[in-house]
Design a protein around this motif. Sequence first.
Motif, PDB file in Angstrom:
ATOM      1  N   ARG A  42       3.785   6.331  10.382  1.00  0.00           N
ATOM      2  CA  ARG A  42       2.181   4.951  10.132  1.00  0.00           C
ATOM      3  C   ARG A  42       2.838   5.029   8.640  1.00  0.00           C
ATOM      4  O   ARG A  42       3.710   5.909   8.091  1.00  0.00           O
ATOM      5  N   VAL A  43       2.662   3.922   8.369  1.00  0.00           N
ATOM      6  CA  VAL A  43       3.146   3.158   6.764  1.00  0.00           C
ATOM      7  C   VAL A  43       1.540   3.728   5.852  1.00  0.00           C
ATOM      8  O   VAL A  43       0.442   3.864   6.926  1.00  0.00           O
ATOM      9  N   THR A  44       1.734   4.815   4.741  1.00  0.00           N
ATOM     10  CA  THR A  44       0.862   5.796   4.384  1.00  0.00           C
ATOM     11  C   THR A  44       0.670   4.729   3.854  1.00  0.00           C
ATOM     12  O   THR A  44      -0.610   4.731   3.073  1.00  0.00           O
ATOM     13  N   GLU A  45       1.049   4.097   2.420  1.00  0.00           N
ATOM     14  CA  GLU A  45       1.094   3.368   1.534  1.00  0.00           C
ATOM     15  C   GLU A  45       2.112   2.148   1.012  1.00  0.00           C
ATOM     16  O   GLU A  45       3.753   2.832   1.648  1.00  0.00           O
ATOM     17  N   VAL A  46       2.200   1.311   0.249  1.00  0.00           N
ATOM     18  CA  VAL A  46       3.254   0.902   0.065  1.00  0.00           C
ATOM     19  C   VAL A  46       3.185   0.248  -1.966  1.00  0.00           C
ATOM     20  O   VAL A  46       2.331   0.790  -2.475  1.00  0.00           O
ATOM     21  N   ARG A  47       4.374   0.297  -2.674  1.00  0.00           N
ATOM     22  CA  ARG A  47       4.009   0.614  -4.205  1.00  0.00           C
ATOM     23  C   ARG A  47       5.152  -0.413  -4.199  1.00  0.00           C
ATOM     24  O   ARG A  47       6.317  -0.422  -3.709  1.00  0.00           O
ATOM     25  N   VAL A  48       4.763  -1.223  -5.286  1.00  0.00           N
ATOM     26  CA  VAL A  48       5.459  -2.445  -5.884  1.00  0.00           C
ATOM     27  C   VAL A  48       6.229  -1.541  -7.805  1.00  0.00           C
ATOM     28  O   VAL A  48       5.142  -0.453  -8.632  1.00  0.00           O
ATOM     29  N   THR A  49       7.285  -0.998  -7.484  1.00  0.00           N
ATOM     30  CA  THR A  49       7.240   0.467  -7.939  1.00  0.00           C
ATOM     31  C   THR A  49       8.545   0.013  -9.410  1.00  0.00           C
ATOM     32  O   THR A  49       8.502   0.591 -10.031  1.00  0.00           O
ATOM     33  N   GLU A  50       8.906  -1.186  -9.369  1.00  0.00           N
ATOM     34  CA  GLU A  50       9.654  -2.010 -11.060  1.00  0.00           C
ATOM     35  C   GLU A  50       9.605  -3.444 -11.059  1.00  0.00           C
ATOM     36  O   GLU A  50       9.812  -4.022  -9.690  1.00  0.00           O
ATOM     37  N   LEU A  51      10.205  -3.843 -12.382  1.00  0.00           N
ATOM     38  CA  LEU A  51      10.448  -5.368 -12.456  1.00  0.00           C
ATOM     39  C   LEU A  51      11.935  -5.290 -12.875  1.00  0.00           C
ATOM     40  O   LEU A  51      11.888  -4.234 -14.356  1.00  0.00           O
ATOM     41  N   ALA A  52      12.572  -5.154 -12.544  1.00  0.00           N
ATOM     42  CA  ALA A  52      14.064  -5.234 -13.515  1.00  0.00           C
ATOM     43  C   ALA A  52      15.025  -6.381 -12.887  1.00  0.00           C
ATOM     44  O   ALA A  52      15.214  -7.139 -11.942  1.00  0.00           O
ATOM     45  N   GLY A  53      15.239  -7.434 -14.372  1.00  0.00           N
ATOM     46  CA  GLY A  53      16.213  -8.321 -13.954  1.00  0.00           C
ATOM     47  C   GLY A  53      15.226  -9.710 -13.499  1.00  0.00           C
ATOM     48  O   GLY A  53      15.636 -10.261 -12.797  1.00  0.00           O
ATOM     49  N   GLY A  78      -2.738  -1.535   7.243  1.00  0.00           N
ATOM     50  CA  GLY A  78      -4.251  -1.323   5.874  1.00  0.00           C
ATOM     51  C   GLY A  78      -3.872  -0.614   5.716  1.00  0.00           C
ATOM     52  O   GLY A  78      -4.962   0.435   4.599  1.00  0.00           O
ATOM     53  N   ALA A  79      -2.239  -0.212   5.220  1.00  0.00           N
ATOM     54  CA  ALA A  79      -2.036   0.829   4.408  1.00  0.00           C
ATOM     55  C   ALA A  79      -2.321   0.175   3.001  1.00  0.00           C
ATOM     56  O   ALA A  79      -2.517  -0.806   2.449  1.00  0.00           O
ATOM     57  N   PRO A  80      -2.342   0.792   2.073  1.00  0.00           N
ATOM     58  CA  PRO A  80      -3.050   0.947   0.269  1.00  0.00           C
ATOM     59  C   PRO A  80      -1.701   0.260  -0.377  1.00  0.00           C
ATOM     60  O   PRO A  80      -0.901   0.267   0.248  1.00  0.00           O
ATOM     61  N   ILE A  81      -1.924  -0.366  -1.260  1.00  0.00           N
ATOM     62  CA  ILE A  81      -0.994  -1.135  -2.266  1.00  0.00           C
ATOM     63  C   ILE A  81      -1.664  -0.592  -2.848  1.00  0.00           C
ATOM     64  O   ILE A  81      -2.469  -0.526  -4.014  1.00  0.00           O
ATOM     65  N   ARG A  82      -0.141   0.158  -4.233  1.00  0.00           N
ATOM     66  CA  ARG A  82       0.116   0.093  -5.846  1.00  0.00           C
ATOM     67  C   ARG A  82       0.354  -0.203  -6.038  1.00  0.00           C
ATOM     68  O   ARG A  82       1.842  -0.617  -5.493  1.00  0.00           O
ATOM     69  N   VAL A  83       0.628  -0.488  -7.493  1.00  0.00           N
ATOM     70  CA  VAL A  83       1.605  -1.175  -8.876  1.00  0.00           C
ATOM     71  C   VAL A  83       1.598  -0.073 -10.011  1.00  0.00           C
ATOM     72  O   VAL A  83       1.302   0.903 -10.310  1.00  0.00           O
ATOM     73  N   ASP A  84       3.252   0.241 -10.043  1.00  0.00           N
ATOM     74  CA  ASP A  84       3.048   1.359 -11.461  1.00  0.00           C
ATOM     75  C   ASP A  84       2.224   0.125 -12.778  1.00  0.00           C
ATOM     76  O   ASP A  84       2.740  -0.491 -12.832  1.00  0.00           O
TER      77      ASP A  84
END
Length: 175
Positions: free
Chosen positions: A89-100, A133-139
């Motif tokens: 199961r998907v427990t979480e989605v993360r936007v981890t970085e902005l590069a280039g 329905g997994a939570p979405i998180r951003v650094d």
Amino acid sequence: MSHTPVAATSTQPRWVDVCLAGIRRPGGEDAGTRIHLVILRENDGSRELPIGVLADAAVALTTIVENVEMPRPTTHRFTANLLGAAGARVTEVRVTELAGGSFYASVLLDGPAGQGEVDARPSDALCLACITGAPIRVDERILADPAATDAGKWRDYPTTGSDLAEEIRRASGAR
């Protein structure tokens, strides 16, 4: 001999919970092929993060968010079904970085083999989060970066996710 403690500096991200607040498309004759924006909004705040995605990714996300019933499973629904069939199961989605100028994301999983993390395009990761329905998180560092949060006049983009959903329903005969 005296020892002076050194303040620890944390390079660990601080994850901020966000939700998908909308999808926008610019106007113009080639609007269907232009970059669309997915807008993430901080759950307990007002910061927003516009992420550019290709038209096909915006359509895929729109079908999920706007509950457009497609005649056959989409790639993202197929992927979520595969994970479920494998006992993961998907427990979480993360936007981890902005590069280039590109955003990066990861999908965290829990399954029979334990926990894992898979590199993903943000659009694919967001599709899975919306299906499961997994939570979405951003650094937090991304949300604090004016270069990341200022994508021009996206609020003036004439086509919203609801408009796009109607176009998809008309074009595909979906409900």
